[in-house]
Write a protein that holds these residues in place. Sequence first.
Motif, PDB file in Angstrom:
ATOM      1  N   THR A 169       7.466 -60.196  34.733  1.00 43.85           N
ATOM      2  CA  THR A 169       8.528 -61.107  34.524  1.00 43.85           C
ATOM      3  C   THR A 169       8.561 -61.935  33.232  1.00 43.85           C
ATOM      4  O   THR A 169       9.200 -62.878  33.117  1.00 43.85           O
ATOM      5  CB  THR A 169       7.949 -62.512  35.490  1.00 43.85           C
ATOM      6  N   ASN A 170       7.928 -61.227  32.156  1.00 46.55           N
ATOM      7  CA  ASN A 170       8.116 -61.392  30.881  1.00 46.55           C
ATOM      8  C   ASN A 170       9.061 -60.947  30.126  1.00 46.55           C
ATOM      9  O   ASN A 170       8.939 -59.834  29.537  1.00 46.55           O
ATOM     10  CB  ASN A 170       6.636 -61.475  30.083  1.00 46.55           C
ATOM     11  N   ARG A 171      10.090 -61.628  30.020  1.00 49.22           N
ATOM     12  CA  ARG A 171      11.436 -60.945  29.599  1.00 49.22           C
ATOM     13  C   ARG A 171      11.200 -60.723  27.986  1.00 49.22           C
ATOM     14  O   ARG A 171      11.531 -59.666  27.421  1.00 49.22           O
ATOM     15  CB  ARG A 171      12.571 -61.993  29.667  1.00 49.22           C
ATOM     16  N   ASP A 172      10.511 -61.621  27.227  1.00 48.02           N
ATOM     17  CA  ASP A 172      10.417 -61.523  25.973  1.00 48.02           C
ATOM     18  C   ASP A 172       9.437 -60.296  25.531  1.00 48.02           C
ATOM     19  O   ASP A 172       9.699 -59.484  24.551  1.00 48.02           O
ATOM     20  CB  ASP A 172       9.774 -62.667  24.913  1.00 48.02           C
ATOM     21  N   GLN A 174       9.223 -57.689  27.379  1.00 49.42           N
ATOM     22  CA  GLN A 174      10.047 -56.423  27.831  1.00 49.42           C
ATOM     23  C   GLN A 174      11.073 -56.156  26.874  1.00 49.42           C
ATOM     24  O   GLN A 174      11.378 -54.990  26.481  1.00 49.42           O
ATOM     25  CB  GLN A 174      10.638 -56.434  29.066  1.00 49.42           C
ATOM     26  N   ASP A 175      11.543 -57.215  26.097  1.00 47.56           N
ATOM     27  CA  ASP A 175      12.619 -56.996  25.269  1.00 47.56           C
ATOM     28  C   ASP A 175      11.971 -56.471  23.913  1.00 47.56           C
ATOM     29  O   ASP A 175      12.339 -55.545  23.227  1.00 47.56           O
ATOM     30  CB  ASP A 175      13.429 -58.357  24.883  1.00 47.56           C
TER      31      ASP A 175
END
Length: 519
Positions: A169-172, A174-175
């Motif tokens: 759930t950690n978008r940063d 994953q980016d």
Amino acid sequence: MTGDDARNGVEEPRTDGGAAGADEVALDPWGSSTVSDYRKLFEEFGIEEFDELLEAVPEPHYLMRRGVIFGHRDYRPVAEAMAEGEPAAVLSGFMPTGDPHIGHKLVFDEIIWHQQQGAEAYGLIADLEAHAARGLSWEEIDEHTRNYLLSLLALGFDPEEGELYRQSTNRDVQDLAFELGIEANFSELGSIYGFDGETDVSHMQSVVTQMADILYPQLEEPKPTVIPVGPDQDPHVRLARDLASRMRMFGVTTAYASFEATEAELEHVAAAYEAREAYAEEPDQPRCGEAAEWLASQDGDDPALESAIDKLENAGMEPLRPRTRFLNRRADEDAFEGLIEAVEGEKRVFEEHVDAFDLEREAAEKLAREVELAHDGYAFLPPSSIYHRFMTGLTGGKMSSSIPASHISLLDDPEAGYEKVKSATTGGRETAEAQRELGGKADECPVYELYAYLLAGDDDAFAKRVYDECVGGDRLCGDCKEQAAGLMKEFLEDHQEKREEVTDLLEDAEIELESPRRG
Ligand code: TRP
Ligand code: SF4
């Protein structure tokens, strides 16, 4: 024995620093990694000895004092930052594949200690990795996630000061993983991790995700960051250190003339520069050609010497003059222009580098970082690591999740924990008489390890007393185990009570406890 065990501290340990003659060293994050000779890790992989750094650490943790944390990569900047009250971070991750046990406790304690020393602290749940590399379902992952987090909180992690997250759930993260993936290719991952044509794409993705985890604390601003792990995770640390520098816009090196030289070549060129009085017609302006001749007259036959001579010869009449060089690695025109402007004093600008004549190396590093940050770069510092020894199984051999009697889960019934310790193998002698006469082998005793790694807590005098009494023959295994078993029972009771107490803390923490994912 699984990689999960290994990473989290349940592996064959040698409290003597590694048995002489042991020959197996394998660093494999997902394999059944065994590290039976820690000394080889220093020689073969360049892990450094923690002891040499101990005095630089303010109020070292007992795991450091007792040599359980035995190795590190580049930990000094972290120790110094904490000592000076400057920004530093600690981060480690847990694959939620089973119950947290006393091996994981080592890592929990390491994170928490750094947090108490003022570092920003991060604890992450490697759920993408557990799903891809271990095939756990999201339902299982959620259950284990809760258990890991409760233990981490119960042991003292402060979720308001620190951050808990799960990879999924950690978008940063994953980016960042996506960006890092551009700098790593399949052959490289293949050679580091043994991946081949059969390896799942998602497994590979979990590697770049871990790289992003490791660099995540530096997303806002670069800072010394330590990753406390078992030595089986070292391949990840090395790759992360590499990627950190590949993401840099600028590299900073030292040079003596316009040509580029490797570190090894530079040593020879530097030696020639230092010796200029001996050969230069004008010693304040030694020529490259003269330096080449001088080097050629020296003894030595390493290839770097040969190539250094070639390069100097080619430069001919160019004067040899030390300078700090900024290499343009990934900067766009704007950022490169920004750098050129920012360099003070005498400078020379080339197509892909700038030479500065009035800037020390350290000031240059700082400047490069500032310009990089001003132009939306990451300016990552290479992450540091510390490594702890693996614990011996209570039944002798390895500690393994698949052999319940070999380890103690933090969720074990306190009475069951008591019994496991009571039935543990020891380093004791055949008979009480022999024990009194010869002393026990505390260095080979899993029960002694329990004292040193956990039961004695911060009390060094107690740990030492157990050791001395054992090897001196004043301690017999029956009583010793009884005492250890009692302490283990107390520890488990206390820990489980604290787990109850922190359930609200967990509900209030930012981290999502239920994954919406399927499969
Ligand atoms: N790979 C680690 C394991 O096997 C988990 C992990 C994921 C991790 N990301 C991390 C560990 C970052 C340290 C730092 O358990
Ligand atoms: Fe181990 Fe204790 Fe026996 Fe010594 S006395 S060998 S420490 S159980």
